[in-house]
Design a protein around this motif. Structure first.
Motif, PDB file in Angstrom:
ATOM      1  N   ARG A  24      -3.955  16.058 -10.881  1.00  0.00           N
ATOM      2  CA  ARG A  24      -3.743  17.495 -11.054  1.00  0.00           C
ATOM      3  C   ARG A  24      -4.726  18.275 -10.179  1.00  0.00           C
ATOM      4  NH1 ARG A  24      -1.245  19.631 -15.888  1.00  0.00           N
ATOM      5  NH2 ARG A  24      -0.308  21.607 -15.277  1.00  0.00           N
ATOM      6  N   MET A  25      -4.307  19.374  -9.594  1.00  0.00           N
ATOM      7  CA  MET A  25      -5.197  20.191  -8.784  1.00  0.00           C
ATOM      8  C   MET A  25      -6.336  20.735  -9.632  1.00  0.00           C
ATOM      9  SD  MET A  25      -2.988  22.491  -6.109  1.00  0.00           S
ATOM     10  CE  MET A  25      -2.054  23.353  -7.386  1.00  0.00           C
ATOM     11  N   HIS A  26      -7.553  20.717  -9.082  1.00  0.00           N
ATOM     12  CA  HIS A  26      -8.674  21.397  -9.721  1.00  0.00           C
ATOM     13  C   HIS A  26      -8.909  22.723  -9.003  1.00  0.00           C
ATOM     14  CE1 HIS A  26     -11.224  20.182  -6.369  1.00  0.00           C
ATOM     15  NE2 HIS A  26     -11.017  18.908  -6.634  1.00  0.00           N
ATOM     16  N   LEU A  27      -9.865  23.489  -9.487  1.00  0.00           N
ATOM     17  CA  LEU A  27     -10.064  24.832  -8.952  1.00  0.00           C
ATOM     18  C   LEU A  27     -10.434  24.827  -7.468  1.00  0.00           C
ATOM     19  CD1 LEU A  27     -11.834  26.761 -11.845  1.00  0.00           C
ATOM     20  CD2 LEU A  27      -9.482  26.990 -11.037  1.00  0.00           C
ATOM     21  N   GLY A  28     -11.120  23.788  -7.013  1.00  0.00           N
ATOM     22  CA  GLY A  28     -11.435  23.716  -5.588  1.00  0.00           C
ATOM     23  C   GLY A  28     -10.185  23.595  -4.737  1.00  0.00           C
ATOM     24  N   ASN A  29      -9.231  22.766  -5.196  1.00  0.00           N
ATOM     25  CA  ASN A  29      -7.949  22.654  -4.484  1.00  0.00           C
ATOM     26  C   ASN A  29      -7.209  23.981  -4.482  1.00  0.00           C
ATOM     27  OD1 ASN A  29      -7.586  19.605  -6.327  1.00  0.00           O
ATOM     28  ND2 ASN A  29      -8.338  19.754  -4.236  1.00  0.00           N
ATOM     29  N   VAL A  30      -7.196  24.644  -5.639  1.00  0.00           N
ATOM     30  CA  VAL A  30      -6.493  25.918  -5.740  1.00  0.00           C
ATOM     31  C   VAL A  30      -7.144  26.963  -4.838  1.00  0.00           C
ATOM     32  CG1 VAL A  30      -5.794  27.784  -7.286  1.00  0.00           C
ATOM     33  CG2 VAL A  30      -5.737  25.417  -8.091  1.00  0.00           C
ATOM     34  N   PHE A  31      -8.462  26.953  -4.779  1.00  0.00           N
ATOM     35  CA  PHE A  31      -9.178  27.908  -3.934  1.00  0.00           C
ATOM     36  C   PHE A  31      -8.777  27.747  -2.468  1.00  0.00           C
ATOM     37  CE2 PHE A  31     -13.230  28.967  -1.602  1.00  0.00           C
ATOM     38  CZ  PHE A  31     -13.106  30.340  -1.712  1.00  0.00           C
ATOM     39  N   SER A  32      -8.756  26.516  -1.974  1.00  0.00           N
ATOM     40  CA  SER A  32      -8.348  26.278  -0.585  1.00  0.00           C
ATOM     41  C   SER A  32      -6.904  26.715  -0.349  1.00  0.00           C
ATOM     42  CB  SER A  32      -8.505  24.796  -0.227  1.00  0.00           C
ATOM     43  OG  SER A  32      -9.860  24.418  -0.209  1.00  0.00           O
ATOM     44  N   ALA A  33      -6.025  26.397  -1.307  1.00  0.00           N
ATOM     45  CA  ALA A  33      -4.621  26.787  -1.173  1.00  0.00           C
ATOM     46  C   ALA A  33      -4.475  28.300  -1.170  1.00  0.00           C
ATOM     47  CB  ALA A  33      -3.794  26.172  -2.299  1.00  0.00           C
ATOM     48  N   LEU A 247     -16.993  24.760  -0.636  1.00  0.00           N
ATOM     49  CA  LEU A 247     -16.586  23.906  -1.738  1.00  0.00           C
ATOM     50  C   LEU A 247     -17.057  24.503  -3.053  1.00  0.00           C
ATOM     51  CD1 LEU A 247     -17.513  20.379  -0.329  1.00  0.00           C
ATOM     52  CD2 LEU A 247     -15.340  21.599  -0.121  1.00  0.00           C
ATOM     53  N   LEU A 248     -16.283  24.258  -4.100  1.00  0.00           N
ATOM     54  CA  LEU A 248     -16.705  24.611  -5.445  1.00  0.00           C
ATOM     55  C   LEU A 248     -17.391  23.394  -6.052  1.00  0.00           C
ATOM     56  CD1 LEU A 248     -13.645  26.624  -6.809  1.00  0.00           C
ATOM     57  CD2 LEU A 248     -15.446  27.321  -5.216  1.00  0.00           C
ATOM     58  N   VAL A 249     -18.583  23.593  -6.590  1.00  0.00           N
ATOM     59  CA  VAL A 249     -19.367  22.473  -7.111  1.00  0.00           C
ATOM     60  C   VAL A 249     -19.823  22.759  -8.532  1.00  0.00           C
ATOM     61  CG1 VAL A 249     -20.158  21.801  -4.806  1.00  0.00           C
ATOM     62  CG2 VAL A 249     -21.538  23.379  -6.175  1.00  0.00           C
ATOM     63  N   ALA A 250     -20.087  21.687  -9.269  1.00  0.00           N
ATOM     64  CA  ALA A 250     -20.618  21.788 -10.625  1.00  0.00           C
ATOM     65  C   ALA A 250     -22.094  22.187 -10.575  1.00  0.00           C
ATOM     66  CB  ALA A 250     -20.446  20.438 -11.326  1.00  0.00           C
ATOM     67  N   PRO A 251     -22.664  22.608 -11.691  1.00  0.00           N
ATOM     68  CA  PRO A 251     -24.068  23.019 -11.696  1.00  0.00           C
ATOM     69  C   PRO A 251     -25.034  21.948 -11.189  1.00  0.00           C
ATOM     70  CG  PRO A 251     -23.001  23.779 -13.692  1.00  0.00           C
ATOM     71  CD  PRO A 251     -22.007  22.902 -12.985  1.00  0.00           C
ATOM     72  N   ARG A 255     -19.415  17.788  -6.366  1.00  0.00           N
ATOM     73  CA  ARG A 255     -18.131  18.397  -6.012  1.00  0.00           C
ATOM     74  C   ARG A 255     -17.120  18.195  -7.122  1.00  0.00           C
ATOM     75  NH1 ARG A 255     -16.387  15.622  -0.577  1.00  0.00           N
ATOM     76  NH2 ARG A 255     -14.409  16.413  -1.346  1.00  0.00           N
ATOM     77  N   LEU A 256     -16.277  19.197  -7.333  1.00  0.00           N
ATOM     78  CA  LEU A 256     -15.177  19.025  -8.275  1.00  0.00           C
ATOM     79  C   LEU A 256     -14.273  17.910  -7.778  1.00  0.00           C
ATOM     80  CD1 LEU A 256     -14.170  22.706  -9.073  1.00  0.00           C
ATOM     81  CD2 LEU A 256     -15.965  21.294 -10.094  1.00  0.00           C
ATOM     82  N   ALA A 257     -13.823  17.065  -8.702  1.00  0.00           N
ATOM     83  CA  ALA A 257     -13.003  15.918  -8.321  1.00  0.00           C
ATOM     84  C   ALA A 257     -11.854  15.750  -9.299  1.00  0.00           C
ATOM     85  CB  ALA A 257     -13.848  14.640  -8.299  1.00  0.00           C
ATOM     86  N   LYS A 258     -10.695  15.369  -8.778  1.00  0.00           N
ATOM     87  CA  LYS A 258      -9.523  15.188  -9.633  1.00  0.00           C
ATOM     88  C   LYS A 258      -9.766  14.116 -10.691  1.00  0.00           C
ATOM     89  CE  LYS A 258      -6.057  16.537  -6.181  1.00  0.00           C
ATOM     90  NZ  LYS A 258      -4.970  16.051  -5.309  1.00  0.00           N
ATOM     91  N   ARG A 259     -10.472  13.062 -10.305  1.00  0.00           N
ATOM     92  CA  ARG A 259     -10.642  11.947 -11.242  1.00  0.00           C
ATOM     93  C   ARG A 259     -11.487  12.330 -12.460  1.00  0.00           C
ATOM     94  NH1 ARG A 259     -13.724  10.813  -6.786  1.00  0.00           N
ATOM     95  NH2 ARG A 259     -15.981  10.717  -7.101  1.00  0.00           N
ATOM     96  N   ASP A 260     -12.312  13.370 -12.327  1.00  0.00           N
ATOM     97  CA  ASP A 260     -13.161  13.802 -13.438  1.00  0.00           C
ATOM     98  C   ASP A 260     -12.503  14.879 -14.296  1.00  0.00           C
ATOM     99  OD1 ASP A 260     -15.237  12.118 -12.575  1.00  0.00           O
ATOM    100  OD2 ASP A 260     -15.934  13.640 -11.160  1.00  0.00           O
ATOM    101  N   ARG A 261     -11.356  15.328 -13.895  1.00  0.00           N
ATOM    102  CA  ARG A 261     -10.630  16.398 -14.571  1.00  0.00           C
ATOM    103  C   ARG A 261     -11.480  17.663 -14.682  1.00  0.00           C
ATOM    104  NH1 ARG A 261      -7.452  17.192 -20.155  1.00  0.00           N
ATOM    105  NH2 ARG A 261      -5.610  18.177 -19.260  1.00  0.00           N
ATOM    106  N   ASP A 262     -12.309  17.893 -13.680  1.00  0.00           N
ATOM    107  CA  ASP A 262     -13.178  19.059 -13.682  1.00  0.00           C
ATOM    108  C   ASP A 262     -12.355  20.329 -13.459  1.00  0.00           C
ATOM    109  OD1 ASP A 262     -15.648  17.158 -12.073  1.00  0.00           O
ATOM    110  OD2 ASP A 262     -15.967  18.202 -13.972  1.00  0.00           O
ATOM    111  N   LEU A 263     -12.236  21.137 -14.479  1.00  0.00           N
ATOM    112  CA  LEU A 263     -11.555  22.413 -14.331  1.00  0.00           C
ATOM    113  C   LEU A 263     -10.214  22.269 -13.621  1.00  0.00           C
ATOM    114  CD1 LEU A 263     -14.651  24.595 -13.395  1.00  0.00           C
ATOM    115  CD2 LEU A 263     -13.489  24.528 -15.598  1.00  0.00           C
ATOM    116  N   ASP A 264      -9.455  21.222 -13.983  1.00  0.00           N
ATOM    117  CA  ASP A 264      -8.136  21.087 -13.365  1.00  0.00           C
ATOM    118  C   ASP A 264      -7.129  21.961 -14.098  1.00  0.00           C
ATOM    119  OD1 ASP A 264      -6.958  19.728 -15.534  1.00  0.00           O
ATOM    120  OD2 ASP A 264      -7.239  17.758 -14.641  1.00  0.00           O
ATOM    121  N   LEU A 265      -5.975  22.132 -13.486  1.00  0.00           N
ATOM    122  CA  LEU A 265      -5.007  23.071 -14.038  1.00  0.00           C
ATOM    123  C   LEU A 265      -4.457  22.618 -15.384  1.00  0.00           C
ATOM    124  CD1 LEU A 265      -3.026  24.422 -10.964  1.00  0.00           C
ATOM    125  CD2 LEU A 265      -4.975  25.398 -12.155  1.00  0.00           C
TER     126      LEU A 265
END
Length: 324
Positions: A24-33, A247-251, A255-265
């Motif tokens: 699933r896209m995370h916020l970093g992917n959405v930002f680039s799109a 890039l959008l990064v965690a604190p 980096r936000l990553a799909k495998r971590d489900r970080d803020l994904d849609l």
């Protein structure tokens, strides 16, 4: 295999979305799109959708359909596509044959461990620079090694003192760039040992044949531009202009990553976060609107400029309170 001419494809900008169906896209992917979409739409241009599903290791059933539904939900529509890379293998093969006919390819039997042991790290980013281990293998040596290991295919780059190997361009956000291929990457892969065409080649072929003249993506891919420009020039194609975004990064700096489900849609939808809240929050990161406002992509078109993106070039730290 000819790229469209300006008369055949002549929008002011023809950009693209090129997601990989690995999750699933995370916020970093959405930002680039979002930036890619706004850059094209603000210039009266078009967007192509391409599903980059070449690598069987990065595919999950149904994810591509979910990606497309998410883009539509966010208001990031496209004009042409979707194109699927897995349906274009013959086209990529023709490109490799053309490069081979120029005498610019050779088989490489190096393993990942070999590369780590023999390659020199590039001074600026630690990336490995291929030292040409397999460049001078004789036909007999190639035949002997091929009995035990299938080779990958590498593309020769010019010597460091050859002007053809110095690639210069101006990034829309990060400004003038210069890379010497022999120094900064060395001969690079265009096909893996398992037969999968490498990203560097596939995207050049796709962008050229789809008439893409602007590529917008995360700045972690900025080092790819020189290699992709080199391939395009060898093929007789005009390289696109490039615009890279922070890039959008965690604190913790990760980096936000799909495998971590970080803020994904998927997680955001479960929380009931609206598309307008997501788009508005991302737009505020680069000064397109004030923080706390909801927005649609259409709302942002008259507000977009690359100067605003360039003024926010550092990685952007976000956490789970970002959308609250």
């Amino acid at each position: 295999m000819e790229a469209p001419t300006a008369n055949e494809k002549d929008p002011v900008v023809r950009g693209r979305f090129a997601p990989t169906p690995s999750g699933r896209m995370h916020l970093g992917n959405v930002f680039s799109a979002l930036v890619a979409w706004l850059s094209a739409r603000s210039a009266g241009g078009e967007i192509v959708l391409r599903i980059e599903d070449l690598d069987p290791r990065a595919q999950h059933p149904g994810v591509a359909d979910t990606l497309m539904r998410d883009l539509e939900w966010l208001g990031l529509t496209w004009d042409e596509g979707p194109f699927w890379q897995t349906e274009r293998d013959e086209i990529y093969g023709e490109a490799i044959e053309r490069l081979d006919a120029m005498g610019l390819t050779y088989p490489c039997f190096c393993t990942r461990a070999d590369l780590r042991a023999a390659s020199a790290p590039h001074a600026s980013d630690g990336a490995l620079v291929y030292t040409g281990t397999c460049r001078g293998l004789t036909e007999a040596e190639v035949a002997r090694r091929a009995l035990t290991r299938p080779p990958s295919t590498r593309l020769r780059v010019p010597e460091a003192d050859d002007p053809a190997g110095t690639i210069e361009f101006v990034d829309l956000a990060y400004g003038p760039q210069c890379e010497v291929l022999a120094r900064d990457c060395g001969d690079f892969l265009i096909r893996r040992s398992d037969g999968v065409v490498a990203y560097q080649l596939a995207v050049v072929v796709d962008d050229a044949l789809m008439g893409v003249n602007q590529v917008v993506r995360g700045h972690d891919l900025l080092p790819s531009c020189a290699r992709q420009t080199y391939i395009a020039r060898l093929m007789g194609w005009q390289p696109p202009e490039y615009g890279h975004v922070p890039l959008l990064v965690a604190p913790d700096g990760r980096r936000l990553a799909k495998r971590d489900r970080d803020l994904d849609l998927g997680a955001l939808c479960e929380r009931g976060v609206s598309a307008a809240r997501i788009i508005g929050a991302l737009a505020a990161l680069v000064g397109l609107i004030e923080p706390g406002l909801d927005a649609t992509p259409d709302d942002l078109v008259p507000l977009f400029s690359w100067d605003k993106i360039a003024a926010h070039r550092e990685d952007i730290v976000i956490d789970d309170t970002f959308l609250s």
